[in-house]
Design a protein around this motif. Sequence first.
Motif, PDB file in Angstrom:
ATOM      1  N   CYS A 172     -43.655  17.759 102.957  1.00  0.00           N
ATOM      2  CA  CYS A 172     -43.382  18.742 103.851  1.00  0.00           C
ATOM      3  C   CYS A 172     -43.825  17.995 105.145  1.00  0.00           C
ATOM      4  CB  CYS A 172     -44.072  20.180 103.796  1.00  0.00           C
ATOM      5  SG  CYS A 172     -43.936  21.046 105.103  1.00  0.00           S
TER       6      CYS A 172
ATOM      7  N   GLU B  97     -43.189  27.407  92.885  1.00  0.00           N
ATOM      8  CA  GLU B  97     -43.362  27.707  94.208  1.00  0.00           C
ATOM      9  C   GLU B  97     -44.209  26.539  95.002  1.00  0.00           C
ATOM     10  OE1 GLU B  97     -42.293  32.473  94.779  1.00  0.00           O
ATOM     11  OE2 GLU B  97     -44.255  31.589  95.364  1.00  0.00           O
TER      12      GLU B  97
ATOM     13  N   ALA C 173     -35.521  27.591  99.735  1.00  0.00           N
ATOM     14  CA  ALA C 173     -36.721  27.587 100.532  1.00  0.00           C
ATOM     15  C   ALA C 173     -36.548  28.670 101.609  1.00  0.00           C
ATOM     16  CB  ALA C 173     -36.944  26.405 101.116  1.00  0.00           C
TER      17      ALA C 173
ATOM     18  N   ARG D 221     -38.780  30.515 105.287  1.00  0.00           N
ATOM     19  CA  ARG D 221     -39.839  30.542 106.279  1.00  0.00           C
ATOM     20  C   ARG D 221     -39.840  31.687 106.980  1.00  0.00           C
ATOM     21  NH1 ARG D 221     -40.190  26.307 111.383  1.00  0.00           N
ATOM     22  NH2 ARG D 221     -42.398  26.318 111.502  1.00  0.00           N
TER      23      ARG D 221
ATOM     24  N   ARG E 264     -45.996  25.211  98.548  1.00  0.00           N
ATOM     25  CA  ARG E 264     -46.399  26.042  99.821  1.00  0.00           C
ATOM     26  C   ARG E 264     -46.422  24.864 100.880  1.00  0.00           C
ATOM     27  NH1 ARG E 264     -49.476  30.774 102.072  1.00  0.00           N
ATOM     28  NH2 ARG E 264     -50.416  29.865 103.878  1.00  0.00           N
ATOM     29  N   CYS E 265     -46.112  25.057 102.236  1.00  0.00           N
ATOM     30  CA  CYS E 265     -46.332  24.218 103.204  1.00  0.00           C
ATOM     31  C   CYS E 265     -46.900  25.031 104.390  1.00  0.00           C
ATOM     32  CB  CYS E 265     -45.091  23.433 103.699  1.00  0.00           C
ATOM     33  SG  CYS E 265     -45.337  22.597 105.065  1.00  0.00           S
ATOM     34  N   ASP E 266     -48.104  24.530 104.865  1.00  0.00           N
ATOM     35  CA  ASP E 266     -48.408  25.024 106.186  1.00  0.00           C
ATOM     36  C   ASP E 266     -48.288  24.106 107.417  1.00  0.00           C
ATOM     37  OD1 ASP E 266     -50.246  26.676 104.166  1.00  0.00           O
ATOM     38  OD2 ASP E 266     -50.529  27.464 105.909  1.00  0.00           O
TER      39      ASP E 266
ATOM     40  N   LYS F  50     -38.749  26.816  96.602  1.00  0.00           N
ATOM     41  CA  LYS F  50     -38.940  27.687  95.323  1.00  0.00           C
ATOM     42  C   LYS F  50     -37.778  26.987  94.423  1.00  0.00           C
ATOM     43  CE  LYS F  50     -39.645  31.924  97.659  1.00  0.00           C
ATOM     44  NZ  LYS F  50     -39.624  33.331  97.713  1.00  0.00           N
TER      45      LYS F  50
ATOM     46  N   TRP G 170     -38.349  19.496 104.397  1.00  0.00           N
ATOM     47  CA  TRP G 170     -38.699  19.362 103.093  1.00  0.00           C
ATOM     48  C   TRP G 170     -38.281  18.156 102.967  1.00  0.00           C
ATOM     49  CZ3 TRP G 170     -42.746  21.565 100.275  1.00  0.00           C
ATOM     50  CH2 TRP G 170     -43.180  22.868 100.490  1.00  0.00           C
TER      51      TRP G 170
ATOM     52  N   GLN H 265     -50.418  21.057 102.300  1.00  0.00           N
ATOM     53  CA  GLN H 265     -49.594  21.667 101.013  1.00  0.00           C
ATOM     54  C   GLN H 265     -50.182  21.967 100.082  1.00  0.00           C
ATOM     55  OE1 GLN H 265     -46.455  17.938 102.123  1.00  0.00           O
ATOM     56  NE2 GLN H 265     -45.805  19.334 100.730  1.00  0.00           N
TER      57      GLN H 265
ATOM     58  N   SER I 200     -43.973  27.796 105.048  1.00  0.00           N
ATOM     59  CA  SER I 200     -42.706  27.678 104.100  1.00  0.00           C
ATOM     60  C   SER I 200     -42.941  27.531 102.784  1.00  0.00           C
ATOM     61  CB  SER I 200     -41.911  26.471 104.822  1.00  0.00           C
ATOM     62  OG  SER I 200     -40.854  26.449 104.102  1.00  0.00           O
ATOM     63  N   THR I 201     -42.062  28.202 101.956  1.00  0.00           N
ATOM     64  CA  THR I 201     -42.301  28.058 100.288  1.00  0.00           C
ATOM     65  C   THR I 201     -40.834  27.448 100.041  1.00  0.00           C
ATOM     66  OG1 THR I 201     -43.684  30.011 100.514  1.00  0.00           O
ATOM     67  CG2 THR I 201     -42.859  29.168  98.267  1.00  0.00           C
TER      68      THR I 201
END
Lengths: 108, 113
Positions: free
Chosen positions: B92, B20, B67, B69, B22-24, B78, B34, B6, B75-76
Amino acid sequence: LAKTTQPISMDSYEGQEVNITCSHNNIATNDYITWYQQFPSQGPRFIIQGYKTKVTNEVASLFIPADRKSSTLSLPRVSLSDTAVYYCLVGDRGKLIFGQGTELSVKP
Amino acid sequence: GAGVSQTPSNKVTEKGKYVELRCDPISGHTALYWYRQSLGQGPEFLIYFQGTGAADDSGLPNDRFFAVRPEGSVSTLKIQRTERGDSAVYLCASSGNRGDTQYFGPGTRLTVL
């Protein structure tokens, strides 16, 4: 969704076995029981999951009585590094519903 | 292999600003979640993605939260017009499929001044 009740905090000493009991009186037929561990400034980490009877893995055991209205997480021979918050969750394994958890403090 | 990551790890913003997060997820995981965690509380569900679509957004507190994806991976989350009450750790998690074990990232600590 089933609500869980667990002790707010517990204290233990290194080398002892710790049992944390969680009540979930209105658990549904499809619900699984899952336990997570969380250290400060980290995300929760999966410990163990079960549906009924007993489940054991390399970290813990989970005891679930026949009526499934409660469950007990058993941590054998805890160490200082087991100091963390432990969450009991009941649900269909998708959307996780966390309670306040049990803050376990292991002392030397 | 790599876990859930993240970014940023910490975000400080002013009231009213847009952020924003971010999640990887873990590579190949189709389900992404989330959560938000306030101090002393357990994580609270916000939204769940299966692939690119939001399958359950019932936890989003209001329409300031959104959010995406878009490609079924990153995924973001916001948040518009941030408020001081939005301050929390945003977590996340991803899983191979819905119902599989969820693996959490380290979270993003959001502070709204």
